[in-house]
Scaffold this motif. Structure first.
Motif, PDB file in Angstrom:
ATOM      1  N   ALA A 256       0.809  -1.228   0.000  1.00 30.39           N
ATOM      2  CA  ALA A 256       0.000   0.000   0.000  1.00 30.39           C
ATOM      3  C   ALA A 256       0.844   1.281   0.000  1.00 30.39           C
ATOM      4  CB  ALA A 256      -0.966  -0.014   1.183  1.00 30.39           C
ATOM      5  N   PRO A 257       1.899   1.388   0.803  1.00 25.70           N
ATOM      6  CA  PRO A 257       2.692   2.633   0.786  1.00 25.70           C
ATOM      7  C   PRO A 257       3.476   2.834  -0.519  1.00 25.70           C
ATOM      8  CG  PRO A 257       3.094   1.354   2.792  1.00 25.70           C
ATOM      9  CD  PRO A 257       2.392   0.459   1.842  1.00 25.70           C
ATOM     10  N   LEU A 258       3.540   1.805  -1.354  1.00 25.06           N
ATOM     11  CA  LEU A 258       4.333   1.887  -2.583  1.00 25.06           C
ATOM     12  C   LEU A 258       3.519   2.361  -3.779  1.00 25.06           C
ATOM     13  CD1 LEU A 258       6.242  -1.523  -2.254  1.00 25.06           C
ATOM     14  CD2 LEU A 258       6.924   0.719  -1.357  1.00 25.06           C
ATOM     15  N   VAL A 259       2.179   2.377  -3.650  1.00 27.60           N
ATOM     16  CA  VAL A 259       1.293   2.697  -4.775  1.00 27.60           C
ATOM     17  C   VAL A 259       0.639   4.047  -4.540  1.00 27.60           C
ATOM     18  CG1 VAL A 259      -0.749   2.005  -6.066  1.00 27.60           C
ATOM     19  CG2 VAL A 259       0.844   0.264  -5.243  1.00 27.60           C
ATOM     20  N   GLN A 260       0.865   4.963  -5.485  1.00 30.94           N
ATOM     21  CA  GLN A 260       0.214   6.269  -5.412  1.00 30.94           C
ATOM     22  C   GLN A 260      -1.158   6.236  -6.093  1.00 30.94           C
ATOM     23  OE1 GLN A 260       2.644   9.443  -6.926  1.00 30.94           O
ATOM     24  NE2 GLN A 260       1.223  11.047  -6.289  1.00 30.94           N
ATOM     25  N   TYR A 261      -1.180   5.670  -7.297  1.00 29.09           N
ATOM     26  CA  TYR A 261      -2.440   5.498  -8.021  1.00 29.09           C
ATOM     27  C   TYR A 261      -2.447   4.123  -8.659  1.00 29.09           C
ATOM     28  CZ  TYR A 261      -2.776  10.597  -7.685  1.00 29.09           C
ATOM     29  OH  TYR A 261      -2.823  11.880  -7.221  1.00 29.09           O
ATOM     30  N   GLY A 262      -3.633   3.486  -8.665  1.00 27.72           N
ATOM     31  CA  GLY A 262      -3.775   2.176  -9.284  1.00 27.72           C
ATOM     32  C   GLY A 262      -4.257   2.275 -10.722  1.00 27.72           C
ATOM     33  N   VAL A 292      -5.451 -14.690 -18.086  1.00 24.57           N
ATOM     34  CA  VAL A 292      -5.421 -13.390 -17.416  1.00 24.57           C
ATOM     35  C   VAL A 292      -4.052 -13.155 -16.793  1.00 24.57           C
ATOM     36  CG1 VAL A 292      -6.444 -11.978 -15.589  1.00 24.57           C
ATOM     37  CG2 VAL A 292      -7.904 -13.493 -16.961  1.00 24.57           C
ATOM     38  N   ARG A 293      -3.532 -14.164 -16.096  1.00 29.11           N
ATOM     39  CA  ARG A 293      -2.242 -14.024 -15.422  1.00 29.11           C
ATOM     40  C   ARG A 293      -1.107 -13.826 -16.432  1.00 29.11           C
ATOM     41  NH1 ARG A 293      -2.034 -15.590 -10.132  1.00 29.11           N
ATOM     42  NH2 ARG A 293       0.100 -16.346 -10.323  1.00 29.11           N
ATOM     43  N   ALA A 294      -1.232 -14.447 -17.601  1.00 35.82           N
ATOM     44  CA  ALA A 294      -0.172 -14.364 -18.612  1.00 35.82           C
ATOM     45  C   ALA A 294       0.017 -12.954 -19.141  1.00 35.82           C
ATOM     46  CB  ALA A 294      -0.480 -15.325 -19.763  1.00 35.82           C
ATOM     47  N   VAL A 295      -1.066 -12.172 -19.188  1.00 40.92           N
ATOM     48  CA  VAL A 295      -0.982 -10.826 -19.768  1.00 40.92           C
ATOM     49  C   VAL A 295      -1.085  -9.719 -18.725  1.00 40.92           C
ATOM     50  CG1 VAL A 295      -1.890 -11.602 -21.991  1.00 40.92           C
ATOM     51  CG2 VAL A 295      -3.481 -10.784 -20.239  1.00 40.92           C
ATOM     52  N   ALA A 296      -1.304 -10.076 -17.458  1.00 40.00           N
ATOM     53  CA  ALA A 296      -1.589  -9.072 -16.420  1.00 40.00           C
ATOM     54  C   ALA A 296      -0.460  -8.058 -16.253  1.00 40.00           C
ATOM     55  CB  ALA A 296      -1.878  -9.768 -15.092  1.00 40.00           C
ATOM     56  N   VAL A 297       0.775  -8.511 -16.242  1.00 39.63           N
ATOM     57  CA  VAL A 297       1.891  -7.585 -16.035  1.00 39.63           C
ATOM     58  C   VAL A 297       1.979  -6.588 -17.184  1.00 39.63           C
ATOM     59  CG1 VAL A 297       4.398  -7.384 -15.800  1.00 39.63           C
ATOM     60  CG2 VAL A 297       3.192  -9.239 -14.637  1.00 39.63           C
ATOM     61  N   ASP A 298       1.848  -7.064 -18.419  1.00 39.89           N
ATOM     62  CA  ASP A 298       1.956  -6.184 -19.584  1.00 39.89           C
ATOM     63  C   ASP A 298       0.797  -5.191 -19.659  1.00 39.89           C
ATOM     64  OD1 ASP A 298       4.281  -7.485 -20.515  1.00 39.89           O
ATOM     65  OD2 ASP A 298       3.061  -9.076 -21.381  1.00 39.89           O
ATOM     66  N   VAL A 299      -0.363  -5.562 -19.147  1.00 34.69           N
ATOM     67  CA  VAL A 299      -1.526  -4.676 -19.197  1.00 34.69           C
ATOM     68  C   VAL A 299      -1.524  -3.671 -18.047  1.00 34.69           C
ATOM     69  CG1 VAL A 299      -4.052  -4.590 -19.034  1.00 34.69           C
ATOM     70  CG2 VAL A 299      -2.971  -6.341 -20.434  1.00 34.69           C
ATOM     71  N   LEU A 300      -1.032  -4.078 -16.877  1.00 33.17           N
ATOM     72  CA  LEU A 300      -1.200  -3.255 -15.674  1.00 33.17           C
ATOM     73  C   LEU A 300       0.032  -2.455 -15.250  1.00 33.17           C
ATOM     74  CD1 LEU A 300      -3.276  -5.702 -13.399  1.00 33.17           C
ATOM     75  CD2 LEU A 300      -4.118  -3.841 -14.848  1.00 33.17           C
ATOM     76  N   GLN A 301       1.233  -2.903 -15.621  1.00 33.99           N
ATOM     77  CA  GLN A 301       2.425  -2.279 -15.029  1.00 33.99           C
ATOM     78  C   GLN A 301       2.554  -0.788 -15.358  1.00 33.99           C
ATOM     79  OE1 GLN A 301       6.066  -4.062 -16.417  1.00 33.99           O
ATOM     80  NE2 GLN A 301       5.453  -4.046 -18.566  1.00 33.99           N
ATOM     81  N   HIS A 302       2.125  -0.367 -16.539  1.00 31.04           N
ATOM     82  CA  HIS A 302       2.261   1.047 -16.895  1.00 31.04           C
ATOM     83  C   HIS A 302       1.079   1.883 -16.428  1.00 31.04           C
ATOM     84  CE1 HIS A 302       0.051  -0.960 -20.080  1.00 31.04           C
ATOM     85  NE2 HIS A 302      -0.373   0.186 -20.568  1.00 31.04           N
ATOM     86  N   ARG A 303       0.100   1.250 -15.787  1.00 24.94           N
ATOM     87  CA  ARG A 303      -1.066   1.980 -15.268  1.00 24.94           C
ATOM     88  C   ARG A 303      -0.946   2.240 -13.769  1.00 24.94           C
ATOM     89  NH1 ARG A 303      -4.463   1.247 -19.705  1.00 24.94           N
ATOM     90  NH2 ARG A 303      -3.908  -0.609 -20.896  1.00 24.94           N
ATOM     91  N   ILE A 304       0.080   1.708 -13.141  1.00 24.68           N
ATOM     92  CA  ILE A 304       0.286   1.900 -11.708  1.00 24.68           C
ATOM     93  C   ILE A 304       1.361   2.960 -11.495  1.00 24.68           C
ATOM     94  CG2 ILE A 304       1.098   0.816  -9.587  1.00 24.68           C
ATOM     95  CD1 ILE A 304      -0.090  -1.810 -10.587  1.00 24.68           C
ATOM     96  N   VAL A 305       1.008   4.006 -10.754  1.00 21.99           N
ATOM     97  CA  VAL A 305       1.960   5.074 -10.437  1.00 21.99           C
ATOM     98  C   VAL A 305       2.523   4.802  -9.051  1.00 21.99           C
ATOM     99  CG1 VAL A 305       2.286   7.554 -10.146  1.00 21.99           C
ATOM    100  CG2 VAL A 305       0.649   6.704 -11.842  1.00 21.99           C
TER     101      VAL A 305
END
Length: 331
Positions: A256-262, A292-305
């Motif tokens: 939680a302290p590592l994520v500014q926006y999800g 879902v798990r196979a593509v989750a990192v590629d879909v989500l990593q650039h959306r997390i600040v």
């Protein structure tokens, strides 16, 4: 989904996905290894979503994108982004004809099917915005005339992660418009040896033959809508996205302290589409949690600040997605 006919969809998948293996094999004639990157580009193509490629120079990013466009027999433009590039260089402009005393429209290189935006972070925000508006709206306005872009329109952008001098990093709101962000890795020892043997010689490289048609890609996109996805898998997608916004609610108090926006709602939409495309590439008529798990990192990593605390601890958004995948219960 009571009216779902699995046998009918299986038959459609078998017919409409027949070109996939031929496409991957044809690209493999000129691109050694990089199967992961090729599959993710196809997921973007099938899911009608743009792709951001991040990797050091020399990893065959440009070669792969060109090979992909040649293999489906469609238009291709490579645009080198530089600090002095103007929106008109990309979109087109009005040209004054002095003899006739009137303006005519000269279209820019964006009017094609597949765009390779090379080193997109080398150009200032005005140019980036011009491209990303076209990505989102699928149209270009020159003067007072608006032109629709082709139905098969895909932007594949590259950026160099190591050389940051003279670059203009993409704002989070703009990066969010990319369906996938792919970290392109170095080849293995065996692949490196094959690359050297194949490329360290003068003369022309093998030509790519068209093994698929744009119409087949458009048909495949329609089939994606028919793939069966269970409600529990849909709930799993939503849980992953919610966990990126509120890690503490999923037992990740240390994250939680590592994520500014999800991730935004585009994250859940694109995760669903990418999982469907991943299943399609494997000729399946249904989506599993593993898709879902196979593509989750590629879909989500650039959306997390991430926060400054995460930067101080050298924790990346990709590592946060992996922690979320480990914590959220799989159906």
């Amino acid at each position: 989904m009571p009216d779902f006919d699995l046998s009918y969809v299986k038959d459609r998948i078998a017919t409409e996905s027949a070109f996939v293996d031929d496409l991957i094999n044809e690209i493999g004639r000129v691109v050694v290894g990089q199967r992961y990157m090729v599959e993710r580009l196809l997921i973007g193509l099938l899911g009608n979503g743009h792709v951001l490629l991040e990797g050091v120079p020399g990893l065959a990013k440009t070669l792969t994108v060109r090979a992909l466009s040649d293999a489906i027999g469609t238009g291709f433009q490579r645009i080198q982004f530089t600090p002095d590039l103007l929106p008109a260089d990309l979109l087109g402009t009005l040209v004054y004809n002095q003899k006739e005393g009137s303006f005519s429209i000269k279209k820019g290189p964006i009017f094609t099917n597949i765009i390779l935006a090379d080193e997109i972070n080398r150009s200032p925000a005005k140019v980036q915005s011009a491209l990303l508006e076209s990505m989102q709206e699928r149209q270009v306005t020159i003067g007072d005339t608006t032109f629709e872009l082709d139905e098969l329109f895909l932007v594949l952008a590259t950026q160099n992660p190591i050389e940051q001098e003279g670059t203009y990093p993409l704002p989070e709101a703009q990066v969010d418009r990319f369906m996938l962000k792919i970290k392109v890795e170095y080849p293995t020892r065996e692949e490196e040896l094959e690359i050297m043997r194949r490329m360290a010689r003068t003369g022309e490289q093998p030509d790519i033959r068209p093994v698929a048609r744009p119409a087949q890609i458009l048909n495949a996109r329609e089939v994606l809508n028919e793939l069966y996805i269970d409600e529990r898998v849909e709930q799993y997608i939503v849980d992953l996205v919610l966990a990126s916004r509120d890690p503490g609610g999923f037992g990740l108090s240390d994250v939680a302290p590592l994520v500014q926006y999800g991730a935004s709602p585009r994250g859940s939409i694109n995760l669903n589409l990418a999982a469907r495309a991943h299943a399609f590439l494997r000729h399946r008529a249904y989506v599993t949690p593993e898709d879902v798990r196979a593509v989750a990192v590629d879909v989500l990593q650039h959306r997390i600040v991430i926060t400054y605390e995460a930067e101080a601890e050298d924790v990346t958004s990709g590592e946060i997605v992996h922690r979320i995948l480990d914590a959220v219960e799989v159906p």
